[in-house]
Design a protein around this motif. Structure first.
Motif, PDB file in Angstrom:
ATOM      1  N   HIS A  85     -15.614  35.082  -2.757  1.00  0.00           N
ATOM      2  CA  HIS A  85     -16.417  33.844  -2.749  1.00  0.00           C
ATOM      3  C   HIS A  85     -16.920  33.467  -4.150  1.00  0.00           C
ATOM      4  N   HIS A  86     -16.718  34.365  -5.150  1.00  0.00           N
ATOM      5  CA  HIS A  86     -17.278  34.121  -6.490  1.00  0.00           C
ATOM      6  C   HIS A  86     -16.411  33.130  -7.275  1.00  0.00           C
ATOM      7  N   GLU A  87     -16.940  31.926  -7.443  1.00  0.00           N
ATOM      8  CA  GLU A  87     -16.207  30.907  -8.208  1.00  0.00           C
ATOM      9  C   GLU A  87     -16.948  30.605  -9.494  1.00  0.00           C
ATOM     10  N   LEU A  88     -16.203  30.148 -10.498  1.00  0.00           N
ATOM     11  CA  LEU A  88     -16.836  29.800 -11.767  1.00  0.00           C
ATOM     12  C   LEU A  88     -17.673  28.532 -11.593  1.00  0.00           C
ATOM     13  N   VAL A  89     -18.940  28.626 -11.969  1.00  0.00           N
ATOM     14  CA  VAL A  89     -19.840  27.475 -11.852  1.00  0.00           C
ATOM     15  C   VAL A  89     -19.853  26.742 -13.192  1.00  0.00           C
ATOM     16  N   THR A  90     -19.492  25.473 -13.168  1.00  0.00           N
ATOM     17  CA  THR A  90     -19.479  24.694 -14.426  1.00  0.00           C
ATOM     18  C   THR A  90     -20.156  23.335 -14.221  1.00  0.00           C
ATOM     19  N   HIS A  91     -20.853  23.203 -13.096  1.00  0.00           N
ATOM     20  CA  HIS A  91     -21.505  21.906 -12.835  1.00  0.00           C
ATOM     21  C   HIS A  91     -23.025  22.038 -13.029  1.00  0.00           C
ATOM     22  N   GLY A  92     -23.738  20.929 -12.821  1.00  0.00           N
ATOM     23  CA  GLY A  92     -25.201  20.927 -12.969  1.00  0.00           C
ATOM     24  C   GLY A  92     -25.590  21.370 -14.372  1.00  0.00           C
ATOM     25  N   ILE A  93     -26.585  22.236 -14.446  1.00  0.00           N
ATOM     26  CA  ILE A  93     -27.072  22.677 -15.766  1.00  0.00           C
ATOM     27  C   ILE A  93     -26.016  23.494 -16.514  1.00  0.00           C
ATOM     28  N   TYR A  94     -25.050  24.098 -15.786  1.00  0.00           N
ATOM     29  CA  TYR A  94     -23.973  24.873 -16.422  1.00  0.00           C
ATOM     30  C   TYR A  94     -22.971  23.970 -17.172  1.00  0.00           C
ATOM     31  N   ARG A  95     -23.098  22.655 -16.994  1.00  0.00           N
ATOM     32  CA  ARG A  95     -22.263  21.730 -17.788  1.00  0.00           C
ATOM     33  C   ARG A  95     -22.728  21.694 -19.232  1.00  0.00           C
ATOM     34  N   PHE A  96     -24.025  21.984 -19.430  1.00  0.00           N
ATOM     35  CA  PHE A  96     -24.619  21.847 -20.773  1.00  0.00           C
ATOM     36  C   PHE A  96     -24.886  23.195 -21.440  1.00  0.00           C
ATOM     37  N   ILE A  97     -25.169  24.219 -20.628  1.00  0.00           N
ATOM     38  CA  ILE A  97     -25.505  25.557 -21.156  1.00  0.00           C
ATOM     39  C   ILE A  97     -24.729  26.590 -20.341  1.00  0.00           C
ATOM     40  N   ARG A  98     -24.133  27.557 -21.037  1.00  0.00           N
ATOM     41  CA  ARG A  98     -23.358  28.588 -20.346  1.00  0.00           C
ATOM     42  C   ARG A  98     -24.253  29.638 -19.685  1.00  0.00           C
ATOM     43  N   HIS A  99     -25.420  29.894 -20.285  1.00  0.00           N
ATOM     44  CA  HIS A  99     -26.310  30.935 -19.745  1.00  0.00           C
ATOM     45  C   HIS A  99     -27.738  30.385 -19.570  1.00  0.00           C
ATOM     46  N   PRO A 100     -27.878  29.386 -18.696  1.00  0.00           N
ATOM     47  CA  PRO A 100     -29.197  28.766 -18.547  1.00  0.00           C
ATOM     48  C   PRO A 100     -30.264  29.721 -18.006  1.00  0.00           C
ATOM     49  N   GLY A 101     -29.838  30.692 -17.190  1.00  0.00           N
ATOM     50  CA  GLY A 101     -30.806  31.658 -16.662  1.00  0.00           C
ATOM     51  C   GLY A 101     -31.424  32.472 -17.789  1.00  0.00           C
ATOM     52  N   TYR A 102     -30.589  32.881 -18.755  1.00  0.00           N
ATOM     53  CA  TYR A 102     -31.075  33.687 -19.880  1.00  0.00           C
ATOM     54  C   TYR A 102     -31.823  32.809 -20.880  1.00  0.00           C
ATOM     55  N   SER A 103     -31.280  31.620 -21.088  1.00  0.00           N
ATOM     56  CA  SER A 103     -31.927  30.684 -22.001  1.00  0.00           C
ATOM     57  C   SER A 103     -33.345  30.347 -21.499  1.00  0.00           C
ATOM     58  N   GLY A 104     -33.445  30.091 -20.188  1.00  0.00           N
ATOM     59  CA  GLY A 104     -34.747  29.767 -19.579  1.00  0.00           C
ATOM     60  C   GLY A 104     -35.722  30.923 -19.730  1.00  0.00           C
TER      61      GLY A 104
END
Ligand SMILES: C[S@@+](CC[C@H](N)C(=O)[O-])C[C@H]1O[C@@H](n2cnc3c(N)ncnc32)[C@H](O)[C@@H]1O
Length: 197
Positions: free
Chosen positions: A115-134
């Motif tokens: 079920h693991h797909e690459l997420v490239t939409h939403g905030i992942y369109r602008f930042i690759r690691h938004p969880g870490y950046s946040g």
């Protein structure tokens, strides 16, 4: 107690406690709602020994400075900038968790699941690691909010070093899982952390 500490300390420490309590409880609630209670452990609160130590230093610096250099805590424009950055960090991190949904696991995946797909939409369109950046913004901002000069620098250095190693490890597996799709994505979208491409 209020008279002993004074208005500045009471306000700044209350803000800090509120920020920390909200951050961890919301991480836990989101993890339970995405992965289910049986798949979530205490570690989803993200309270490690190193983290407790860092927060201990932060309070120690705060108390020493409010006693010895009280004027340092009266730069309200700095402290209020910290509050704004705490909120920005929270929003970026929570947007990442909600967008990535089941792909956002606190433990880095080392085996590909169907079920693991690459997420490239939403905030992942602008930042690759938004969880870490946040988290990087949030953690540093808590120290800006407390006007803690030593911990501002220390938190930046320690969280940056932690995430730079973690990103290298995480991306090694993401490249294995998603191959050229991840190569192309990482060329196009910045990491979201300073000096990490
Ligand atoms: C704690 S999450 C952090 C995700 C991301 N690094 C971030 O900062 O938003 C770690 C998990 O997310 C997965 N992951 C990271 N980026 C991803 C992406 N763009 N799409 C799907 N899964 C991703 C990794 O495989 C890992 O198991």
């Amino acid at each position: 107690m209020v008279e002993m500490l004074g208005y500045t300390a009471i306000r700044q420490l209350s803000q800090m406690i509120a920020a920390v309590a909200f951050f961890h409880s919301s991480e836990y609630v989101l993890a339970v709602s995405i992965h289910g209670r049986s798949n979530v452990t205490f570690s989803s609160l993200l309270i490690s020994k190193q983290y407790v130590l860092a927060m201990g230093f932060s309070f120690l610096e705060y108390f020493l400075e409010i006693l010895l250099l009280p004027w340092l805590k009266e730069y309200w424009w700095i402290s209020n900038t910290g509050i704004v950055l705490v909120l920005i960090g929270e929003v970026i991190r929570k947007a990442a968790i909600i967008t990535a949904d089941r792909a956002f696991t606190h433990m880095i995946r080392v085996r590909h699941e169907d079920h693991h797909e690459l997420v490239t939409h939403g905030i992942y369109r602008f930042i690759r690691h938004p969880g870490y950046s946040g988290f990087f913004i949030w953690a540093t901002a808590t120290q800006i909010m407390l006007c803690n000069p030593i911990c501002i620098v220390a938190f930046m250095v320690v969280t940056w070093r932690f995430f730079s190693t973690r990103i290298r490890y995480e991306e090694y597996y993401l490249r294995q899982f998603f191959g050229s799709q991840y190569e192309e994505y990482s060329r196009r979208v910045p990491s979201g952390l300073p000096f990490i491409k």
